[in-house]
Motif scaffolding. Structure first.
Motif, PDB file in Angstrom:
ATOM      1  N   MET A 237      21.694  43.668  39.905  1.00 32.83           N
ATOM      2  CA  MET A 237      21.673  44.152  38.657  1.00 32.83           C
ATOM      3  C   MET A 237      21.640  45.956  39.190  1.00 32.83           C
ATOM      4  N   ALA A 238      21.481  46.318  40.533  1.00 33.27           N
ATOM      5  CA  ALA A 238      21.421  47.763  41.018  1.00 33.27           C
ATOM      6  C   ALA A 238      22.831  48.198  41.107  1.00 33.27           C
ATOM      7  N   ILE A 239      23.066  46.919  41.961  1.00 31.76           N
ATOM      8  CA  ILE A 239      24.437  47.785  41.804  1.00 31.76           C
ATOM      9  C   ILE A 239      24.897  48.129  40.940  1.00 31.76           C
ATOM     10  N   SER A 240      25.384  47.058  40.011  1.00 33.63           N
ATOM     11  CA  SER A 240      26.452  47.504  39.200  1.00 33.63           C
ATOM     12  C   SER A 240      25.803  48.595  38.173  1.00 33.63           C
ATOM     13  N   ARG A 241      24.242  48.609  38.258  1.00 32.68           N
ATOM     14  CA  ARG A 241      23.477  50.212  37.409  1.00 32.68           C
ATOM     15  C   ARG A 241      24.514  51.699  38.189  1.00 32.68           C
ATOM     16  N   LEU A 242      24.338  51.032  39.459  1.00 34.40           N
ATOM     17  CA  LEU A 242      24.965  52.623  40.678  1.00 34.40           C
ATOM     18  C   LEU A 242      26.517  52.970  40.796  1.00 34.40           C
ATOM     19  N   ILE A 243      27.242  51.718  40.551  1.00 35.67           N
ATOM     20  CA  ILE A 243      28.485  51.568  40.442  1.00 35.67           C
ATOM     21  C   ILE A 243      29.222  51.829  39.715  1.00 35.67           C
ATOM     22  N   GLY A 244      29.180  50.924  38.439  1.00 30.81           N
ATOM     23  CA  GLY A 244      29.389  50.826  37.002  1.00 30.81           C
ATOM     24  C   GLY A 244      30.262  49.173  36.761  1.00 30.81           C
ATOM     25  N   ALA A 245      30.952  49.082  36.073  1.00 28.74           N
ATOM     26  CA  ALA A 245      31.369  47.811  35.167  1.00 28.74           C
ATOM     27  C   ALA A 245      32.478  47.687  36.061  1.00 28.74           C
ATOM     28  N   GLU A 246      33.171  49.243  35.945  1.00 25.94           N
ATOM     29  CA  GLU A 246      34.972  48.965  37.156  1.00 25.94           C
ATOM     30  C   GLU A 246      35.138  48.450  38.016  1.00 25.94           C
ATOM     31  N   THR A 247      34.016  49.212  38.676  1.00 26.19           N
ATOM     32  CA  THR A 247      34.100  49.224  40.725  1.00 26.19           C
ATOM     33  C   THR A 247      33.362  47.888  40.774  1.00 26.19           C
ATOM     34  N   MET A 248      32.441  47.285  39.871  1.00 24.68           N
ATOM     35  CA  MET A 248      32.486  45.807  40.291  1.00 24.68           C
ATOM     36  C   MET A 248      33.691  44.734  40.476  1.00 24.68           C
ATOM     37  N   GLY A 249      34.318  44.811  39.215  1.00 30.44           N
ATOM     38  CA  GLY A 249      35.186  44.622  38.970  1.00 30.44           C
ATOM     39  C   GLY A 249      36.495  44.548  40.382  1.00 30.44           C
ATOM     40  N   LEU A 250      36.535  45.457  40.704  1.00 33.81           N
ATOM     41  CA  LEU A 250      36.952  45.624  42.190  1.00 33.81           C
ATOM     42  C   LEU A 250      36.211  45.155  43.464  1.00 33.81           C
ATOM     43  N   TYR A 251      35.195  44.952  43.044  1.00 35.44           N
ATOM     44  CA  TYR A 251      34.637  44.028  44.420  1.00 35.44           C
ATOM     45  C   TYR A 251      34.477  42.907  43.879  1.00 35.44           C
ATOM     46  N   GLN A 252      34.586  42.268  43.003  1.00 32.73           N
ATOM     47  CA  GLN A 252      34.821  40.995  42.794  1.00 32.73           C
ATOM     48  C   GLN A 252      36.385  40.150  43.112  1.00 32.73           C
ATOM     49  N   LEU A 253      37.679  41.180  42.948  1.00 32.06           N
ATOM     50  CA  LEU A 253      38.541  40.988  43.689  1.00 32.06           C
ATOM     51  C   LEU A 253      38.622  41.160  45.038  1.00 32.06           C
ATOM     52  N   VAL A 254      37.826  41.585  45.708  1.00 37.92           N
ATOM     53  CA  VAL A 254      37.929  41.249  47.655  1.00 37.92           C
ATOM     54  C   VAL A 254      36.974  40.387  47.866  1.00 37.92           C
ATOM     55  N   MET A 255      36.369  40.105  46.834  1.00 36.40           N
ATOM     56  CA  MET A 255      35.636  38.392  47.531  1.00 36.40           C
ATOM     57  C   MET A 255      36.343  37.076  47.459  1.00 36.40           C
ATOM     58  N   PRO A 256      37.650  37.102  46.984  1.00 35.50           N
ATOM     59  CA  PRO A 256      38.190  35.634  47.056  1.00 35.50           C
ATOM     60  C   PRO A 256      38.773  35.589  48.315  1.00 35.50           C
ATOM     61  N   VAL A 257      39.175  36.934  48.741  1.00 31.23           N
ATOM     62  CA  VAL A 257      39.637  37.380  50.062  1.00 31.23           C
ATOM     63  C   VAL A 257      38.557  36.212  51.508  1.00 31.23           C
ATOM     64  N   TYR A 258      37.581  37.450  51.062  1.00 27.27           N
ATOM     65  CA  TYR A 258      36.412  37.165  51.843  1.00 27.27           C
ATOM     66  C   TYR A 258      36.413  35.356  51.920  1.00 27.27           C
ATOM     67  N   SER A 259      36.303  34.597  50.255  1.00 28.25           N
ATOM     68  CA  SER A 259      36.410  33.376  50.539  1.00 28.25           C
ATOM     69  C   SER A 259      37.539  32.694  51.113  1.00 28.25           C
ATOM     70  N   MET A 260      38.853  33.180  50.979  1.00 23.35           N
ATOM     71  CA  MET A 260      39.558  32.098  51.459  1.00 23.35           C
ATOM     72  C   MET A 260      39.940  32.163  53.106  1.00 23.35           C
ATOM     73  N   LEU A 261      39.623  33.463  53.849  1.00 25.02           N
ATOM     74  CA  LEU A 261      39.061  33.265  55.429  1.00 25.02           C
ATOM     75  C   LEU A 261      38.388  31.922  55.817  1.00 25.02           C
ATOM     76  N   MET A 262      37.145  32.156  54.742  1.00 23.02           N
ATOM     77  CA  MET A 262      35.805  31.512  55.565  1.00 23.02           C
ATOM     78  C   MET A 262      36.431  30.234  54.832  1.00 23.02           C
ATOM     79  N   SER A 263      37.105  29.598  53.971  1.00 22.23           N
ATOM     80  CA  SER A 263      37.991  28.451  53.924  1.00 22.23           C
ATOM     81  C   SER A 263      38.399  27.431  54.811  1.00 22.23           C
ATOM     82  N   VAL A 264      39.977  28.457  55.663  1.00 20.14           N
ATOM     83  CA  VAL A 264      40.495  28.689  56.476  1.00 20.14           C
ATOM     84  C   VAL A 264      39.688  28.213  57.874  1.00 20.14           C
ATOM     85  N   THR A 265      38.564  29.314  57.697  1.00 17.17           N
ATOM     86  CA  THR A 265      37.955  28.946  59.248  1.00 17.17           C
ATOM     87  C   THR A 265      36.574  27.920  59.599  1.00 17.17           C
TER      88      THR A 265
END
Length: 505
Positions: free
Chosen positions: A27-55
């Motif tokens: 809630m705090a970071i969404s107020r600080l960065i806005g919905a569009e940047t939150m969407g970009l952050y959500q796009l990055v997280m699957p890369v992190y999840s993929m790395l964790m899945s492989v390793t």
């Protein structure tokens, strides 16, 4: 069961605390960065999840399963050997993969994620993955030997440190570009993981100094670890790839349906960064239950006690439905109003009814998937998870451009039905159980629907009368709990046992 219950309660408290802190953090970071940047952050997280899945994901299940098995057989020396071998396997996988991601971060961000502004976040996620892997392997070894307090304490501190690190960096360095903002969030996660990895490593060494394990009773080969880790890791990887494709497709299909790119990314940010986390608040119980259930079922299976495993699964399904059904009913009523007030975005809570239904189905799917892992049937759990993810991806691909986010919500429900149904069939067959439809599903759902109707009536009446949103939500919660308990009692449930499963005679 008393040990299992104590561990589950402790991890549930930790999980719920983490959910609340994580929700306030989002809630705090969404107020600080806005919905569009939150969407970009959500796009990055699957890369992190993929790395964790492989390793790491498969190795953590292998460590939890094997350490529980050897601990139950009194061979604590082999438990430590399992962890050492798993750490070696993890670094052999993670270091070259992380280096490749750093080198190829530009094409990954542009061609795979579809937005060049995600590049810095992708790079910073690599050290985060390395630290998280070390943390999770130690954590699951603790779970396997039945020691839940050390990881629970570290996880509690971890949530606070993550929130403080990320919010501190954002407050210190904003305003920045969208790419730099996503990088700052990822850097805060790295700082948090430094603490978690170091703390759990030190706690694990301290534990073995107090309780010397002795010599390993048998050699733990990498092949034995991979026999368990490979199907789980492959499933997680394929699921992550499907989830990543789904995440990338949602804004792309919204654009195809006529939205501007910034508006589509904003809608995606509201859905995945605000509405779904709101519905995920009560699900800390599920993660805690799975963490305790997998090693316990593994111990029972190693000892050949399938009947006890069946009884345990019966209690687990009953408890899951009794706790999650009313939570989803209450959030369906008060969630949109409360979410809009907290996130300050009028789109929070849209389509909450189908999303709540999908979340409940996802809870059943997660519990049953954990049961399959504990019973040694990782392959069946893998197959079922893939089918579920494919269903969601198909709805996103074909329906979102035509129906908008309603198409995603329909797929969310359909994928939950597919995953939970397949897992249920597999668990029933493996454990020799018969489905108890009334006890597991019908009774809690009927009581939850009645609770939701009464809560909705009271909430609307109080808001129309000018009552504050907080007081209205509190009154609905209290009324809802009373109605839910009364509905369960009317259907013959008594509360004299901790598992809430004894019927009236």
């Amino acid at each position: 069961m008393s040990t299992i219950l104590a561990g589950t309660l402790l991890l549930t408290a930790t999980g719920l605390f983490a959910q609340v802190v994580g929700f306030l953090y989002r809630m705090a970071i969404s107020r600080l960065i806005g919905a569009e940047t939150m969407g970009l952050y959500q796009l990055v997280m699957p890369v992190y999840s993929m790395l964790m899945s492989v390793t790491a994901v498969g190795l953590t299940v292998a460590v939890s399963t094997l350490s529980a098995r050897y601990h139950a057989l009194g061979d604590s020396g082999t438990v430590r050997a399992v962890l050492r071998r798993a750490l070696r396997c993890f670094f052999l996988l993670a270091l070259p993969l992380g280096l490749g991601v750093v080198v190829l971060s530009d094409p990954i961000s542009v061609y795979l994620l579809g937005d060049a502004r995600t590049r810095l976040g992708v790079v910073v996620m690599v050290p985060c993955m390395l630290l998280t892997g070390v943390e999770n392997l130690h954590k699951h070894c603790f779970y396997g030997i039945g020691r839940v307090r050390p990881p629970a304490a570290v996880e509690t501190a971890e949530q606070l440190i993550r929130a403080a690190a990320v919010l501190g960096l954002l407050l210190a360095f904003l305003p920045r570009s969208a790419e730099e903002t996503v990088g700052l969030i990822a850097l805060g996660m790295v700082l948090c993981e430094v603490f978690s990895a170091c703390a759990l490593t030190l706690l694990f060494r301290r534990h073995w100094r107090r309780f010397p394990p002795g010599e390993p009773g048998m050699e733990v080969s990498g092949r034995r670890l991979l026999a368990i880790a490979a199907p789980v890791g492959a499933t997680s990887l394929l699921g992550t790839l499907l989830g990543s494709a789904n995440a990338v497709l949602i804004p792309a299909k919204l654009v195809e349906g006529g939205m501007a790119l910034s508006e589509a990314m904003s809608e995606f940010g509201v859905l995945c960064g605000m509405t779904l986390p709101l519905l995920g608040l009560p699900t800390g119980f599920i993660g805690a239950l799975c963490l305790v259930m997998v090693p316990d079922l593994s111990r029972r299976t190693a000892q050949g006690d399938r009947q006890a495993a069946g009884r345990f699964l019966d209690r687990v399904m009953t408890a899951t439905s009794l706790l999650m059904a009313p939570a989803m009913a209450l959030l369906t009523v008060v969630g949109p109003t409360v979410g809009r007030a907290l996130f300050r975005d009028p789109r929070v809570g849209e389509l909450i009814l189908p999303l709540a239904a999908g979340t409940l189905l996802g809870c059943w799917q997660s519990v049953l998937s954990g049961a399959l892992n504990g019973l040694g049937l990782q392959g069946k759990g893998a197959r079922n998870a893939i089918v579920s993810d494919v269903v969601q991806l198909a709805f996103t691909f074909f329906a979102v451009s035509r129906w908008g986010l309603a198409g995603f919500a329909a797929g969310f429900v359909a994928s939950g039905v597919a995953g939970a149904g397949l897992n249920l069939a597999s668990v029933l067959r493996a454990a020799g159980l018969r489905v108890k439809a009334f006890q597991w599903f019908v009774r809690p759902l009927l009581a939850a629907v009645l609770m939701g109707l009464w809560c909705n009536l009271l909430f609307r009446v109080m808001l129309d009368a000018g009552c504050g949103q907080g007081w209205s939500a509190l009154a609905c919660t209290l009324l809802g709990l009373a109605v839910y308990a009364a509905a369960l009692l009317a259907q013959g449930l008594t509360f004299s046992r901790p598992t809430f499963s004894r019927e009236k005679k």
